[in-house]
Design a protein around this motif. Structure first.
Motif, short mmCIF file in Angstrom:
data_model
loop_
_atom_site.label_atom_id
_atom_site.label_comp_id
_atom_site.label_asym_id
_atom_site.label_seq_id
_atom_site.Cartn_x
_atom_site.Cartn_y
_atom_site.Cartn_z
N ASN A 24 28.21 27.72 34.09
CA ASN A 24 28.47 29.16 33.96
C ASN A 24 28.76 29.79 35.32
O ASN A 24 29.64 30.64 35.45
N THR A 25 28.02 29.36 36.35
CA THR A 25 28.23 29.91 37.70
C THR A 25 29.59 29.51 38.25
O THR A 25 30.27 30.32 38.89
N LEU A 26 30.00 28.28 38.00
CA LEU A 26 31.35 27.86 38.39
C LEU A 26 32.40 28.78 37.77
O LEU A 26 33.30 29.27 38.45
N LYS A 27 32.28 28.99 36.47
CA LYS A 27 33.25 29.84 35.77
C LYS A 27 33.21 31.28 36.29
O LYS A 27 34.25 31.93 36.43
N LEU A 28 32.01 31.76 36.59
CA LEU A 28 31.85 33.13 37.10
C LEU A 28 32.53 33.28 38.46
O LEU A 28 33.25 34.25 38.70
N PHE A 29 32.29 32.31 39.36
CA PHE A 29 32.91 32.38 40.68
C PHE A 29 34.43 32.27 40.58
O PHE A 29 35.16 33.01 41.27
N ILE A 30 34.91 31.38 39.74
CA ILE A 30 36.36 31.23 39.58
C ILE A 30 36.96 32.53 39.06
O ILE A 30 38.03 32.97 39.51
N GLN A 31 36.28 33.17 38.13
CA GLN A 31 36.74 34.45 37.59
C GLN A 31 36.80 35.51 38.68
O GLN A 31 37.79 36.25 38.80
N GLY A 59 40.26 23.08 35.54
CA GLY A 59 41.52 22.95 36.27
C GLY A 59 42.67 23.69 35.62
O GLY A 59 43.74 23.82 36.21
N ASN A 60 42.45 24.21 34.43
CA ASN A 60 43.49 24.99 33.75
C ASN A 60 43.61 26.40 34.32
O ASN A 60 44.59 27.10 34.04
N GLU A 61 42.60 26.84 35.07
CA GLU A 61 42.66 28.18 35.67
C GLU A 61 43.69 28.19 36.81
O GLU A 61 43.80 27.22 37.56
N ASP A 62 44.42 29.30 36.95
CA ASP A 62 45.52 29.36 37.91
C ASP A 62 45.08 29.12 39.36
O ASP A 62 45.80 28.49 40.14
N VAL A 63 43.89 29.62 39.73
CA VAL A 63 43.47 29.49 41.13
C VAL A 63 42.89 28.12 41.45
O VAL A 63 42.69 27.78 42.61
N VAL A 64 42.59 27.33 40.40
CA VAL A 64 42.06 25.97 40.62
C VAL A 64 43.23 25.03 40.88
O VAL A 64 44.01 24.73 39.97
N VAL A 65 43.37 24.56 42.11
CA VAL A 65 44.53 23.76 42.49
C VAL A 65 44.23 22.27 42.56
O VAL A 65 45.14 21.46 42.64
N SER A 66 42.94 21.89 42.58
CA SER A 66 42.63 20.46 42.57
C SER A 66 41.26 20.22 41.95
O SER A 66 40.36 21.06 42.06
#
Length: 204
Positions: A24-31, A59-66
């Motif tokens: 959840n924290t990973l997803k929150l930070f990515i958001q 990795g499907n999120e736009d800002v996740v590049v690797s």
């Protein structure tokens, strides 16, 4: 909500989170990072998951590049980003960007990273303000390695604490002590500048 500004703050240590809280924290930070990604400042997220490969769907999120889960991919990306940052610094290039390395399990990362990449991580951690490491683990996992990079990470006093303050010694806060109560579900201490703030972690 976590009062964390992804543009200006550097490294963050997340301690004592369960697997669900890590996800959840990973997803929150990515958001939060994606919300400030625009043509004026670009953000690049690298998820380092050497342990169980549970988070490749992020990795499907736009800002996740690797999505880094093996030695070869870590070597290519870490050395590539280091060369990029050196060139920017040496040529005094005016560019607005941030790279975020989200290390899902700090102990497993320390176990599997090649020895020649430890000084690369150390240089990225210490020398370049555009590089931000967000690391996850239990107190035992943070304390399990003694290489130069692991020592740096353990010295970081800025982070999120998902466990009882007195059960760890990595993050310190002058307004907490051994009597500080155990946190409820979806709660954490946000620790910065030797002070802790109790925050509610939204589910994403």
């Amino acid at each position: 909500m976590i009062p964390w500004d992804s543009n200006f703050e550097k490294h963050l240590s997340v301690i004592g989170a369960s697997q669900n809280e890590v996800e959840n924290t990973l997803k929150l930070f990515i958001q939060k990072i994606a919300e400030t990604d625009n043509e004026n400042i670009r953000h690049f997220v690298h998820i380092v998951d050497t342990n169980k490969n549970n988070y490749d769907y992020l990795g499907n999120e736009d800002v996740v590049v690797s999505y880094l889960s093996d030695e070869e991919s870590m070597k290519n990306v870490l050395e590539g980003v280091l060369n990029e940052q050196r060139a920017i610094q040496e040529q005094n290039i005016d560019v607005s960007m941030n790279h975020y390395f989200m290390i899902v399990n700090i102990a497993d990362f320390g176990e599997k990273i090649a020895k020649d990449l430890i000084p690369v991580c150390k240089e990225l951690y210490e020398d370049f303000p555009m590089i931000k490491f967000i690391t996850f683990g239990s107190p035992t996992e943070y304390g399990s390695k003694y290489d130069e990079f692991s020592k740096l990470v353990k010295q970081n006093k800025h982070g999120l604490l998902f466990m009882k303050y007195s059960d760890q010694s990595i993050l310190t806060a002058s307004n907490l002590n051994f009597k500080s109560p155990k946190l409820m579900n979806q709660e954490a201490y946000y620790v910065i500048n030797d002070l802790a703030y109790q925050v509610k972690i939204p589910l994403v």
